[in-house]
Write a protein that holds these residues in place. Structure first.
Motif, PDB file in Angstrom:
ATOM      1  N   HIS A 160      -2.330  -1.950  -7.263  1.00  0.00           N
ATOM      2  CA  HIS A 160      -2.634  -3.001  -6.278  1.00  0.00           C
ATOM      3  C   HIS A 160      -1.557  -4.086  -6.239  1.00  0.00           C
ATOM      4  O   HIS A 160      -1.497  -4.860  -5.301  1.00  0.00           O
ATOM      5  CB  HIS A 160      -3.981  -3.661  -6.578  1.00  0.00           C
ATOM      6  CG  HIS A 160      -5.118  -2.698  -6.701  1.00  0.00           C
ATOM      7  ND1 HIS A 160      -5.637  -2.036  -5.614  1.00  0.00           N
ATOM      8  CD2 HIS A 160      -5.798  -2.255  -7.781  1.00  0.00           C
ATOM      9  CE1 HIS A 160      -6.625  -1.246  -6.036  1.00  0.00           C
ATOM     10  NE2 HIS A 160      -6.726  -1.355  -7.340  1.00  0.00           N
TER      11      HIS A 160
ATOM     12  N   HIS B 187      -2.458   5.341  -1.535  1.00  0.00           N
ATOM     13  CA  HIS B 187      -3.410   4.357  -2.060  1.00  0.00           C
ATOM     14  C   HIS B 187      -3.941   3.466  -0.925  1.00  0.00           C
ATOM     15  O   HIS B 187      -5.139   3.193  -0.853  1.00  0.00           O
ATOM     16  CB  HIS B 187      -2.752   3.513  -3.147  1.00  0.00           C
ATOM     17  CG  HIS B 187      -3.582   2.350  -3.575  1.00  0.00           C
ATOM     18  ND1 HIS B 187      -4.724   2.483  -4.335  1.00  0.00           N
ATOM     19  CD2 HIS B 187      -3.468   1.028  -3.310  1.00  0.00           C
ATOM     20  CE1 HIS B 187      -5.270   1.288  -4.519  1.00  0.00           C
ATOM     21  NE2 HIS B 187      -4.522   0.380  -3.909  1.00  0.00           N
TER      22      HIS B 187
ATOM     23  N   CYS C  46      -7.639   1.862   0.099  1.00  0.00           N
ATOM     24  CA  CYS C  46      -7.888   0.531  -0.474  1.00  0.00           C
ATOM     25  C   CYS C  46      -7.787  -0.532   0.616  1.00  0.00           C
ATOM     26  O   CYS C  46      -6.697  -0.897   1.040  1.00  0.00           O
ATOM     27  CB  CYS C  46      -6.900   0.239  -1.605  1.00  0.00           C
ATOM     28  SG  CYS C  46      -7.197  -1.359  -2.385  1.00  0.00           S
TER      29      CYS C  46
ATOM     30  N   CYS D  18      -5.845  -3.852  -0.334  1.00  0.00           N
ATOM     31  CA  CYS D  18      -4.384  -3.762  -0.266  1.00  0.00           C
ATOM     32  C   CYS D  18      -3.919  -3.733   1.187  1.00  0.00           C
ATOM     33  O   CYS D  18      -2.895  -4.328   1.516  1.00  0.00           O
ATOM     34  CB  CYS D  18      -3.873  -2.535  -1.021  1.00  0.00           C
ATOM     35  SG  CYS D  18      -3.779  -2.808  -2.809  1.00  0.00           S
TER      36      CYS D  18
END
Ligand code: ZN
Lengths: 206, 244
Positions: free
Chosen positions: B7, B29, B33, B36
């Motif tokens: 992150h 990712h 997420c 983020c």
């Protein structure tokens, strides 16, 4: 997009916020881009006129060579025109969207094999001085510049160095860590903390 | 990289400071997420403000070139709700007009199949396994594997007798957005394009071109559509002089 809210307490003294003016300029740019997406070349020309000094200046600062900077800027605008239908005002400002394209292309250029060998080591040398026309546009831009410089000045030296090496130097965070002789985790933290501080000072919210 | 650290890459990602593999992994990712994604959007917006401090009026000729350029291409078709036939290939990919790119010139060979952008579906096209299988099962097959860490693993198999090479990937992370993986035959310092890799984590691809003389096979990350010559250092090199 409502990306600029009033400058919070603790912002640099004397930095003009110009909230309404900025919002309306941001709205105008988003509008021009929407018209461009419908094939309106005149709207795109107006978008170019309002943003090209920032776009070219950024490309020049990263790639150094004026001819390369022109190529990068041209590519970025062609890309912006071509993908104007994909711009979503809910996800960010039109200028921010364009600068993201310019920066990516500039960084790709300096990292490409040929450019890498030619890259100037003196990353912190200033780019060519600006020579704005004395138009309302240029004055507006310089007020913004003063505000951004004010915010950058509040970063710690190590944060500012990491942010500038990354954004203007076009180096990867691993390279920044090596250049600054710090562990990668430290470089990562300085880059992120520096940007987050700028975000908070300049009132950028999504 | 630990889950906690990932992150923290938002800042470096927002300023294009990740190398290509890190970038590809971080985009994976990002897809999952939301925090983020929101932070990246804000930090990109913030980074873009730095360009206020370096503004330089460009030469007037640049404006002419840009306007001449846009008059020759229409904006992309808008994104419409995905239908099954479009889902396999994000519409934003594959622009062919950028003068610095060579699009379409690089033939992509996936066995003898036509489904170049589809994840490999062995059940319905056994036929196209044949070209790859012939190489994989050749008596003179030579094999080199490269471990890309968390980005996956890839193996090149070459048969000199068949003059062909095949690459097999496992858990390979997608190329970063706006980029493709391009394959190369390397001989000395000469790189000859062997086509693009389809965007799929696990696949078997027959390289395009003559394989017998190659000393190595390389993978680079190139602008969408590929390049005539590599524009970045290889992310993986399969040294066939050391193959088994
Ligand atoms: Zn995250």
């Amino acid at each position: 997009m409502d990306h600029v809210r009033p400058v919070p307490d603790g912002a640099p003294q004397g930095a003009p916020s110009g909230g309404d003016e900025k919002r309306s300029e941001a709205a105008r740019l988003a509008d021009l881009l929407r018209q461009a997406a419908l094939g309106d070349e005149a709207a795109f020309a107006a978008f170019y006129d309002a943003t090209s000094a920032r776009a070219y200046g950024l490309a020049l600062r990263v790639v150094r060579n004026p001819a390369h900077a022109e190529e990068v800027t041209q590519e970025a605008y062609l890309d912006a025109w071509h993908s104007s239908t994909r711009y979503d005002a809910a996800r960010g400002s039109a200028a921010g969207w364009l600068m993201t394209i310019v920066h990516r292309k500039a960084v790709d250029r300096v990292r490409s094999v040929e450019a890498a060998t030619a890259r100037d080591e003196t990353w912190n040398r200033e780019a060519a001085p600006t020579d704005h026309d004395q138009t309302a546009e240029a004055v507006h831009a310089s007020l913004d510049a003063a505000r951004v410089r004010g915010a950058v000045a509040t970063l710690t030296d190590v944060q500012r160095q990491a942010v500038e090496l990354t954004y203007f130097g076009g180096y990867t965070h691993t390279e920044v860590a090596t250049l600054l002789d710090v562990p990668l985790g430290t470089a990562k933290t300085r880059i992120r903390d520096g940007l987050i501080r700028l975000r908070d000072l300049m009132g950028v919210a999504s | 990289m630990s889950e906690m650290d990932v992150h923290k890459l938002t800042g470096a990602y927002a300023m294009d400071a990740l190398d290509e593999l890190e970038r590809a992994r971080f985009e994976q990712h990002l897809a999952q997420c939301e925090d983020c994604r929101a932070e990246v959007a804000e930090l990109r917006e913030t980074a873009a403000l730095l360009a206020e401090t370096t503004a330089v009026t460009p030469p007037a000729s640049l404006r002419d070139s840009v306007l001449a350029g846009i008059s020759q291409v229409r904006p992309l078709a808008p994104e419409v709700p995905a239908s099954p036939t479009h889902a396999a290939r994000p519409a934003a990919r594959g622009r062919g007009w950028v003068p610095f790119l060579v699009a379409a010139a690089l033939a992509l060979i996936v066995g003898v199949g036509a489904l170049v952008t589809q994840p490999w579906a062995p059940s319905d096209d056994a036929e196209r396994l044949t070209a790859a299988e012939q190489v994989l099962q050749a008596p003179d097959a030579e094999e080199v594997s490269v471990d890309l860490g968390e980005a996956g693993r890839a193996t090149v198999v070459r048969s000199k007798a068949q003059d062909r090479a095949v690459i097999t990937t496992e858990d390979m992370v997608s190329a970063p957005s706006g980029k493709d993986y391009e394959l190369w035959f390397i001989e000395g310092d000469e790189f000859v394009s062997a086509g693009l890799m389809p965007d799929a984590a696990d696949q078997t691809v027959v390289l395009d071109g003559s394989a017998a003389a190659a000393a190595a096979v390389g993978i680079t990350v190139e602008p969408d559509g590929g390049s005539e010559q590599p524009t970045s250092d290889p992310i993986a090199v399969f040294d066939l002089t050391e193959s088994t």
